[in-house]
Design a protein around this motif. Structure first.
Motif, PDB file in Angstrom:
ATOM      1  N   LEU A   8       6.439   5.725   2.460  1.00  0.00           N
ATOM      2  CA  LEU A   8       5.625   4.576   1.951  1.00  0.00           C
ATOM      3  C   LEU A   8       5.785   3.362   2.739  1.00  0.00           C
ATOM      4  O   LEU A   8       7.052   3.046   2.940  1.00  0.00           O
ATOM      5  CB  LEU A   8       5.897   4.460   0.509  1.00  0.00           C
ATOM      6  CG  LEU A   8       5.390   5.553  -0.482  1.00  0.00           C
ATOM      7  CD1 LEU A   8       5.886   5.207  -1.858  1.00  0.00           C
ATOM      8  CD2 LEU A   8       3.985   5.627  -0.694  1.00  0.00           C
ATOM      9  N   ASP A  11       2.966  -1.859   2.602  1.00  0.00           N
ATOM     10  CA  ASP A  11       1.628  -2.491   2.140  1.00  0.00           C
ATOM     11  C   ASP A  11       1.120  -1.422   1.236  1.00  0.00           C
ATOM     12  O   ASP A  11      -0.169  -1.362   1.206  1.00  0.00           O
ATOM     13  CB  ASP A  11       0.687  -3.068   3.137  1.00  0.00           C
ATOM     14  CG  ASP A  11       0.435  -2.147   4.323  1.00  0.00           C
ATOM     15  OD1 ASP A  11       1.081  -0.789   4.055  1.00  0.00           O
ATOM     16  OD2 ASP A  11      -0.509  -2.333   4.845  1.00  0.00           O
ATOM     17  N   GLN A  12       1.902  -0.286   0.724  1.00  0.00           N
ATOM     18  CA  GLN A  12       1.547   0.629  -0.001  1.00  0.00           C
ATOM     19  C   GLN A  12       2.475   0.958  -1.083  1.00  0.00           C
ATOM     20  O   GLN A  12       2.628   2.018  -1.678  1.00  0.00           O
ATOM     21  CB  GLN A  12       1.600   1.992   0.930  1.00  0.00           C
ATOM     22  CG  GLN A  12       0.674   1.965   1.992  1.00  0.00           C
ATOM     23  CD  GLN A  12       0.916   2.995   3.200  1.00  0.00           C
ATOM     24  OE1 GLN A  12       1.861   4.001   2.843  1.00  0.00           O
ATOM     25  NE2 GLN A  12       0.046   3.160   4.167  1.00  0.00           N
ATOM     26  N   MET A  17      -1.080   5.527  -4.837  1.00  0.00           N
ATOM     27  CA  MET A  17      -1.434   6.320  -3.347  1.00  0.00           C
ATOM     28  C   MET A  17      -1.535   7.705  -3.466  1.00  0.00           C
ATOM     29  O   MET A  17      -0.998   8.434  -3.851  1.00  0.00           O
ATOM     30  CB  MET A  17      -0.087   5.751  -2.558  1.00  0.00           C
ATOM     31  CG  MET A  17       0.497   4.295  -2.277  1.00  0.00           C
ATOM     32  SD  MET A  17      -1.094   3.287  -1.719  1.00  0.00           S
ATOM     33  CE  MET A  17      -1.340   4.337   0.035  1.00  0.00           C
ATOM     34  N   VAL A 102      -0.186   7.546   4.424  1.00  0.00           N
ATOM     35  CA  VAL A 102      -1.317   7.008   4.261  1.00  0.00           C
ATOM     36  C   VAL A 102      -1.661   6.109   5.459  1.00  0.00           C
ATOM     37  O   VAL A 102      -0.657   5.393   5.911  1.00  0.00           O
ATOM     38  CB  VAL A 102      -1.489   6.296   2.942  1.00  0.00           C
ATOM     39  CG1 VAL A 102      -2.795   5.294   3.100  1.00  0.00           C
ATOM     40  CG2 VAL A 102      -1.486   7.327   1.744  1.00  0.00           C
ATOM     41  N   ASP A 128      -6.529   5.975   3.210  1.00  0.00           N
ATOM     42  CA  ASP A 128      -6.260   4.991   2.184  1.00  0.00           C
ATOM     43  C   ASP A 128      -7.470   4.952   1.189  1.00  0.00           C
ATOM     44  O   ASP A 128      -8.317   4.323   1.585  1.00  0.00           O
ATOM     45  CB  ASP A 128      -5.795   3.749   2.860  1.00  0.00           C
ATOM     46  CG  ASP A 128      -5.056   2.925   1.754  1.00  0.00           C
ATOM     47  OD1 ASP A 128      -5.378   3.174   0.679  1.00  0.00           O
ATOM     48  OD2 ASP A 128      -4.399   1.878   2.176  1.00  0.00           O
ATOM     49  N   ARG A 130      -7.774   3.079  -1.657  1.00  0.00           N
ATOM     50  CA  ARG A 130      -7.600   1.806  -2.684  1.00  0.00           C
ATOM     51  C   ARG A 130      -8.559   1.097  -2.289  1.00  0.00           C
ATOM     52  O   ARG A 130      -8.692   0.355  -3.132  1.00  0.00           O
ATOM     53  CB  ARG A 130      -6.247   1.369  -2.318  1.00  0.00           C
ATOM     54  CG  ARG A 130      -4.804   2.203  -2.696  1.00  0.00           C
ATOM     55  CD  ARG A 130      -3.627   1.245  -2.325  1.00  0.00           C
ATOM     56  NE  ARG A 130      -3.430   1.152  -0.662  1.00  0.00           N
ATOM     57  CZ  ARG A 130      -2.824   0.249  -0.290  1.00  0.00           C
ATOM     58  NH1 ARG A 130      -1.951  -0.520  -0.959  1.00  0.00           N
ATOM     59  NH2 ARG A 130      -2.617   0.224   1.156  1.00  0.00           N
ATOM     60  N   GLY A 274      -0.408  -3.738  -2.405  1.00  0.00           N
ATOM     61  CA  GLY A 274      -0.778  -2.659  -3.472  1.00  0.00           C
ATOM     62  C   GLY A 274      -0.347  -3.004  -4.786  1.00  0.00           C
ATOM     63  O   GLY A 274      -0.547  -2.252  -5.674  1.00  0.00           O
TER      64      GLY A 274
END
Length: 535
Positions: A8, A11-12, A17, A102, A128, A130, A274
């Motif tokens: 990870l 920024d995750q 995720m 990711v 990703d 998101r 995130g």
């Protein structure tokens, strides 16, 4: 049964995720603080502290949920200090047979990871999800258009998501309300105090660590109040909805000398890490309009930034890299002005933007576009120099969002791919939208002479210098008409005024660790308190 190491990145930091779904029993989750990620540009200490503190808090949440976790601290003696190197070290340590991750936020990491896909210890790269779109979605949309403009993309995204749509049409009968969102800030208008977050022991430890390991980086830690947990980020969201959103739209282009934040949300860092999702933020903002608590111009202006610009620049980044980073359509070659590191300039607007950046790792979008960015554009600062500076000094600067905005929108270096015209302006714009000029030694109404605002002569000299490239632009027809109607004497005086200013403008070479340290030492030793401040 596979035994993955799930990496990870900083920024995750979301439990949603894609890499955290359907995990085998033997999965090891890794979060890694590595020196390379803090120094490839001299990131602002607050930016580094924000990411590390958020990572450590998220790691605690993962442990509480029962995950098997390894956390590599920056000062661990066995730390490989590069992201790929540390992940592979941990995979071997735990007997894992692959590394899962990711898509990262920067091309350089993406390339480094792709090169390991077929290694003996393979890397498995996951999309990703998101975001509202994927790079593949954007590429499919862009292929159908000669000029992939944001406005067209934004309208498509409104229709796809249903945000601010009513029976297939835009709420209020139009797609954007820009004409309502360009008001200067009344001097009597009070701005709400921003939320302040309590520093727990984790954050205090991180602040001490960053002060020890990155002492020479531009910026200070004293005013650190970024949200480092989802709970804190949700608190910021509630504060924005209740206190800022109603006035956000009309004043989103305004600048005030003594106010760094105004009515801006400052969500971008939390979104990028995130801690918040773009969908929940857009839906919360839309709900304020639907329930009559916020005007449509504010709500639409905010949603356009998240659903429109944020998704659009990410699509451009991933579909145009790595060539995009080398674009320089105007042939700009000047080094970064030394004042961008030192703050040593008597241009009040520029000094205040740099001081706010130093103190908060933040300046709102008009300060970036129309003050520091406009100044760099008019001075022909090389794209690489300005892009590296923006990437370094702002807490919300991930390259996927920073690079297109800086290279394309600010510097017009992509030849008009992002914007149909350069965002260049004289001192009149800053005078109209801010109170800087009344505190400045320069007069925005004068273009030549010792008291003339440098933006004025720089503006006309820039237009003249790049006439071969820009004069045919339909959106610049009127301004080039004005330039052609000027007398030869006036044009010569403007050129001379601009040339004299540029001759005195100190520049610095491209960043290196040594340069970053020396420039920051100069900054700390030579910074002077502003001549005049407002209460």
């Amino acid at each position: 049964m596979p035994r993955p190491l799930v990496l990870l990145l900083g920024d995750q930091l979301s439990h949603a995720m894609a890499s955290l779904r359907d995990l085998p029993d033997d999965t090891v989750i890794a979060l890694c603080e590595v020196a390379a990620e803090g120094t490839y540009v001299p990131h602002h200490p607050q930016k580094i502290a924000l990411i590390l503190s958020a990572m450590r808090h998220f790691a605690a949440e993962l442990r509480d949920r029962g995950h098997r976790l390894h956390y590599s601290a920056l000062d661990d003696p066995d730390n490989a200090q590069t992201m790929v190197g540390e992940a592979e070290r941990l995979a071997v340590l735990y007997g894992c047979d692959e590394v899962r991750v990711v898509r990262p936020g920067e091309w350089r990491l993406w390339q480094a990871m792709r090169e390991r896909e077929d290694a003996a210890l393979p890397w498995r790269l996951i999309e990703d999800d998101r975001f509202f779109t994927t790079p593949e979605d954007f590429a499919a949309w862009a292929r159908k258009r000669k000029a992939p403009r944001m406005e067209h993309f934004y309208r498509m995204m409104r229709q796809r998501t249903g945000l601010l749509m009513e029976d297939g049409k835009p709420a209020g009968g139009q797609w954007n309300f820009d004409h309502d969102n360009r008001q200067p800030l009344p001097a009597s208008l009070e701005v709400p105090e921003p939320p302040r977050h309590h520093h727990d022991a984790v954050t205090d430890d991180v602040l001490a660590l960053v002060a020890e390991h990155f002492p020479e980086h531009f910026g200070n830690l004293e005013s650190f109040h970024w949200p480092v947990t989802r709970r804190q980020a949700l608190g910021d969201l509630r504060h924005f909805l209740e206190h800022l959103l109603p006035d956000f739209g009309r004043y989103q282009d305004a600048i005030r000398d003594a106010e760094p934040f105004l009515f801006h949300s400052r969500f971008s860092a939390a979104l990028n890490l995130g801690l918040l999702s773009p969908r929940e933020v857009c839906e919360a903002v839309e709900r304020e309009y639907r329930e009559g608590r916020a005007p449509l111009n504010s709500v639409e202006g905010f949603i356009r930034q998240v659903l429109g610009w944020r998704e659009y620049v990410r699509g451009l980044y991933w579909t145009r890299m790595p060539d995009y980073k080398r674009r320089n359509a105007l042939g700009a070659s000047r080094g970064l002005p030394a004042a961008f590191w030192s703050g040593d300039t008597d241009l009040r607007c520029l000094a205040r933007a740099i001081e706010m950046t130093r103190d908060h790792a933040y300046a709102h979008h008009i300060q970036r576009l129309m003050v520091t960015g406009n100044f760099a554009l008019l001075c022909d600062v090389a794209p690489e120099a300005l892009c590296d500076w923006y990437l370094a000094v702002y807490a919300d600067a991930c390259e996927w969002v920073e690079l297109p905005n800086t290279l394309g929108m600010v510097l017009h270096a992509d030849g008009g791919l992002m914007g149909s015209k350069p965002y260049c302006a004289s001192g009149k714009y800053i005078d109209r939208m801010s109170d800087h000029c009344r505190l400045c030694r320069y007069d925005p109404k004068r273009a030549t002479g010792p008291d003339a605002c440098p933006f004025n002569s720089l503006y006309w000299a820039f237009l003249e210098r790049h006439a071969d490239t820009l004069s045919g632009n339909p959106r610049m027809k009127l301004i080039y008409g004005s330039l052609r109607r000027m007398s030869d004497d006036k044009r010569a005086a403007l050129r001379e005024q601009a040339a004299a200013f540029l001759a005195r403008l100190d520049s610095v070479p491209a960043y290196s660790p040594t340069h970053g340290q020396s420039s920051h030492r100069t900054h700390r030793a030579g910074y002077e308190t502003p001549r005049e401040t407002t209460p």
